[in-house]
Design an enzyme around this catalytic site. Structure first.
Site, PDB file in Angstrom:
ATOM      1  N   CYS A  18       0.871  -1.185   0.000  1.00  0.00           N
ATOM      2  CA  CYS A  18       0.000   0.000   0.000  1.00  0.00           C
ATOM      3  C   CYS A  18       0.900   1.224   0.000  1.00  0.00           C
ATOM      4  CB  CYS A  18      -0.925  -0.005   1.218  1.00  0.00           C
ATOM      5  SG  CYS A  18      -1.892  -1.503   1.420  1.00  0.00           S
ATOM      6  N   ALA A  19       1.716   1.350  -1.015  1.00  0.00           N
ATOM      7  CA  ALA A  19       2.809   2.328  -1.016  1.00  0.00           C
ATOM      8  C   ALA A  19       2.328   3.767  -1.071  1.00  0.00           C
ATOM      9  CB  ALA A  19       3.756   2.048  -2.184  1.00  0.00           C
TER      10      ALA A  19
ATOM     11  N   GLY B 143       4.653   6.929  -1.336  1.00  0.00           N
ATOM     12  CA  GLY B 143       6.006   6.395  -1.218  1.00  0.00           C
ATOM     13  C   GLY B 143       6.782   6.756   0.019  1.00  0.00           C
ATOM     14  N   GLY B 144       6.157   7.334   1.037  1.00  0.00           N
ATOM     15  CA  GLY B 144       6.897   7.740   2.227  1.00  0.00           C
ATOM     16  C   GLY B 144       7.649   6.593   2.876  1.00  0.00           C
ATOM     17  N   LYS B 145       6.940   5.498   3.153  1.00  0.00           N
ATOM     18  CA  LYS B 145       7.599   4.355   3.792  1.00  0.00           C
ATOM     19  C   LYS B 145       8.461   3.590   2.800  1.00  0.00           C
ATOM     20  CE  LYS B 145       4.061   3.931   7.365  1.00  0.00           C
ATOM     21  NZ  LYS B 145       3.203   5.022   6.852  1.00  0.00           N
TER      22      LYS B 145
ATOM     23  N   ASP C 271       0.151  -0.095  -5.241  1.00  0.00           N
ATOM     24  CA  ASP C 271      -1.019   0.377  -4.514  1.00  0.00           C
ATOM     25  C   ASP C 271      -2.246   0.115  -5.382  1.00  0.00           C
ATOM     26  OD1 ASP C 271      -3.086   2.457  -3.416  1.00  0.00           O
ATOM     27  OD2 ASP C 271      -1.415   2.572  -2.006  1.00  0.00           O
TER      28      ASP C 271
ATOM     29  N   ASP D  45       0.688  -1.094   4.867  1.00  0.00           N
ATOM     30  CA  ASP D  45       0.307   0.187   5.470  1.00  0.00           C
ATOM     31  C   ASP D  45      -1.177   0.359   5.173  1.00  0.00           C
ATOM     32  OD1 ASP D  45       0.327   2.652   6.647  1.00  0.00           O
ATOM     33  OD2 ASP D  45       1.441   3.653   5.055  1.00  0.00           O
TER      34      ASP D  45
ATOM     35  N   CYS E 187      -2.403   4.007  10.763  1.00  0.00           N
ATOM     36  CA  CYS E 187      -2.271   5.293  11.464  1.00  0.00           C
ATOM     37  C   CYS E 187      -3.578   5.521  12.223  1.00  0.00           C
ATOM     38  CB  CYS E 187      -1.958   6.438  10.505  1.00  0.00           C
ATOM     39  SG  CYS E 187      -3.061   6.580   9.093  1.00  0.00           S
TER      40      CYS E 187
END
Length: 431
Positions: free
Chosen positions: A238-239, A242-244, A262, A308, A361
């Protein structure tokens, strides 16, 4: 615009949000388009007022005895910005473009302190329907946790260790007075000013040269705690933007291979430029066709599948305070279905002896321990890794006394860790 005129404008935006039940970002954008005379400083100040009102909407209305935008503004100035009654009265002066003069009742109410016997949900600025759930989660810290979630979030940066060091970035951005984050070894933190305006990081040479990325420290931590190592095969399922993905690639030191995908092609759009700017060469973006993940060739091959998961975002209420008031029970049910779907996809990709890093989150137990328990109940061959041992093995023993340990993982919160509310559970596949 003078301060009192900004307050009038913010009250107007709040009225629009209430009347049309729309996101604050949309209402603020439309106000700006209709009032082009307002400069960037004015717009930022008005947005800051609106978001602070949404952070303290329930308690502010309770203090004033009514839920009108004007009442919420008055209560917020007293409770969130700690203005004394005389300072508030000076702003509500009845002059042109300013709010009308305070009434006797308003003057009396802002002169009173917040009632100590106020209902807990009101003191915590929490919707009534979800308060019992969060009381169970946080126990005696319920009000303190929710008030921390009503504070403004800082601006956190992740230093890209593929291109530089944290010390070099500290020197480069010294004029912004960044400080190292408490837990992430590659994080920097910058506090916003009273007007809510942050620096234009994306225009900084350090950003343009790929030295830093904007990323909450909590997001950095859960990426690191997934346990990625150089040389592994990892799928970020679940990119999104692209933060992670970028954090994982740096942890892998650009070796091994990282697949990013994603289900929503639109969310993937920024990732290509971010990878280029960061100098990442071990990542392959798999763009879906329709609603299908293009990963059939990767079945049973991944050392780690990072999930994520789509969630309510309740852990990000500091950044999105209006989302707290727009959340409905039906939203939770919909996200639970999404989480089950993406976890089931992950089982097809992870190899024997590999692991799924399940991240949200969210601070809602249904999306965290509940989703993991449901997964374990329907999926044989998986076990939950010991969360304490995972922190120690990952070099994050410093977090042992900060995080909340849950049945199946760890919970980060603004009160305990100073981060957004992230949850992490490591699910190991039997070899």
């Amino acid at each position: 615009m003078v301060p009192s005129a900004r307050i009038s404008a913010a009250i107007e935006v709040l009225a629009d949000i209430a009347a049309r039940r729309r996101p604050a970002t949309d209402a603020l954008k439309d106000w700006g388009l209709a009032h082009r005379f307002a400069g960037s400083g004015d717009r930022a100040a008005i947005a800051s007022l609106v978001y602070d009102c949404l952070r303290r909407k329930y308690s502010a209305a309770f203090l004033l005895g009514e839920e009108t935008p004007r009442a919420v503004m008055l209560g917020m100035l007293r409770l969130q910005r700690n203005l004394d009654p005389a300072a508030i009265e000076a702003l509500f002066n009845g002059e042109r473009f300013s709010p009308k003069l305070l009434s006797t009742a308003e003057r009396e109410r802002i002169g009173n302190g917040f009632p100590l016997d106020a209902p807990l949900a009101i003191a915590a600025d929490c919707p009534d329907w979800i308060a019992p759930v969060l009381m169970d989660v946080f126990g005696g810290d319920f009000v303190a946790e929710l008030r921390a979630m009503a504070d403004r979030a800082p601006l956190d940066l992740r230093v890209n260790t593929l291109t530089t060091t944290r010390d070099k970035v500290l020197d480069e951005l010294a004029y912004l007075t960044p400080v190292p984050t408490p837990f992430s070894p590659v994080g920097l933190r910058i506090r916003f000013g009273d007007d809510g305006r942050g620096p234009a990081i994306q225009a900084e040479p350090a950003f343009l040269d790929g030295w830093v990325e904007i990323q909450d420290e909590g997001s950095q931590l859960v990426a690191f705690l997934s346990g990625a190592r150089p040389g592994e095969t990892i799928v970020d399922l679940c990119a999104g933007g692209g933060g992670k993905t970028l954090a994982l690639a740096a942890t892998m030191q650009n070796s091994g291979i990282l697949y990013a995908t994603d289900s929503d092609i639109r969310r993937l759009a920024p990732i290509h430029e971010r990878l280029r700017r960061a100098g990442i060469t071990n990542t392959q973006v798999r763009t879906p066709r329709g609603r299908e993940y293009p990963l059939d060739d990767l079945k049973q091959s991944a050392d780690i599948v990072l999930v994520d998961a789509p969630c309510t975002g309740s852990g990000t209420w500091r950044r999105n305070p209006d989302a707290k008031w727009r959340l409905r029970p039906g939203s939770v049910a919909a996200r639970l279905k999404d989480q089950a779907t993406v976890l089931d996809r992950a089982t097809e990709l992870v190899k024997p002896g590999g692991r799924i890093a399940y991240i949200t989150c969210s601070v809602l137990p249904e999306e965290n321990d509940g989703a993991v328990a449901a997964f374990l109940g329907r999926t044989p061959g998986f076990s939950v890794a010991d969360a304490r041992a995972n922190l120690t093995a990952g070099g994050f023993s410093v977090l042992l006394d900060a995080v909340r340990f849950t049945r199946h993982g760890v919970q980060l919160t603004p009160l305990r860790t100073g981060t957004d509310g992230f949850f992490l559970s490591i699910l190991r596949k039997v070899g």
